[in-house]
Design a protein around this motif. Sequence first.
Motif, PDB file in Angstrom:
ATOM      1  N   SER A  40       0.826  -1.215   0.000  1.00  0.00           N
ATOM      2  CA  SER A  40       0.000   0.000   0.000  1.00  0.00           C
ATOM      3  C   SER A  40       0.860   1.265   0.000  1.00  0.00           C
ATOM      4  N   LEU A  41       2.070   1.175   0.558  1.00  0.00           N
ATOM      5  CA  LEU A  41       3.003   2.308   0.505  1.00  0.00           C
ATOM      6  C   LEU A  41       3.732   2.375  -0.838  1.00  0.00           C
ATOM      7  N   GLU A  42       3.471   1.379  -1.674  1.00  0.00           N
ATOM      8  CA  GLU A  42       4.078   1.269  -2.995  1.00  0.00           C
ATOM      9  C   GLU A  42       5.602   1.157  -2.950  1.00  0.00           C
ATOM     10  N   VAL A  43       6.113   0.511  -1.887  1.00  0.00           N
ATOM     11  CA  VAL A  43       7.553   0.221  -1.830  1.00  0.00           C
ATOM     12  C   VAL A  43       7.817  -1.217  -2.279  1.00  0.00           C
ATOM     13  N   LEU A  44       6.746  -2.000  -2.365  1.00  0.00           N
ATOM     14  CA  LEU A  44       6.830  -3.369  -2.874  1.00  0.00           C
ATOM     15  C   LEU A  44       5.867  -3.469  -4.052  1.00  0.00           C
ATOM     16  N   PRO A  45       6.378  -3.798  -5.241  1.00  0.00           N
ATOM     17  CA  PRO A  45       5.493  -3.903  -6.413  1.00  0.00           C
ATOM     18  C   PRO A  45       4.366  -4.909  -6.175  1.00  0.00           C
ATOM     19  N   ILE A  46       3.224  -4.633  -6.733  1.00  0.00           N
ATOM     20  CA  ILE A  46       2.030  -5.459  -6.521  1.00  0.00           C
ATOM     21  C   ILE A  46       2.279  -6.919  -6.911  1.00  0.00           C
ATOM     22  N   LYS A  47       3.019  -7.146  -7.985  1.00  0.00           N
ATOM     23  CA  LYS A  47       3.287  -8.521  -8.430  1.00  0.00           C
ATOM     24  C   LYS A  47       4.100  -9.280  -7.377  1.00  0.00           C
TER      25      LYS A  47
END
Length: 112
Positions: free
Chosen positions: A80-87
């Motif tokens: 959710s913080l976009e530090v880990l890609p969704i994939k």
Amino acid sequence: MGQELKIVQKWEDMAKYAYVALRHLPKSERFTLGSELRASIWRGLKLIMQANHARNKMPLLQELDSEIKTMLALLRVASSLEVLPIKKYEVWSSLLIEIGRMLGGWMKYCKT
């Protein structure tokens, strides 16, 4: 019981994937969120090994279940913080969910 050996292999596979995924975290998160996830990986593996050799496995298995849930929550935050890609989030969390299912079977086996 062969379940322990399978869960160890699955955990090690998840750990390998996790370490590759963690390399891609931004530098600002590598030593905070990344460090917490790494520590959780090793706590989980240690709990599996301890439970495998313990007479009373249930407290260790419950702690492992808690560790898995904590890791899933950390992954959701990272995504959710976009530090880990969704994939990477999807693959990693699916590996943890599979391990959770195996753990559920192990716990059920220990109750009988």
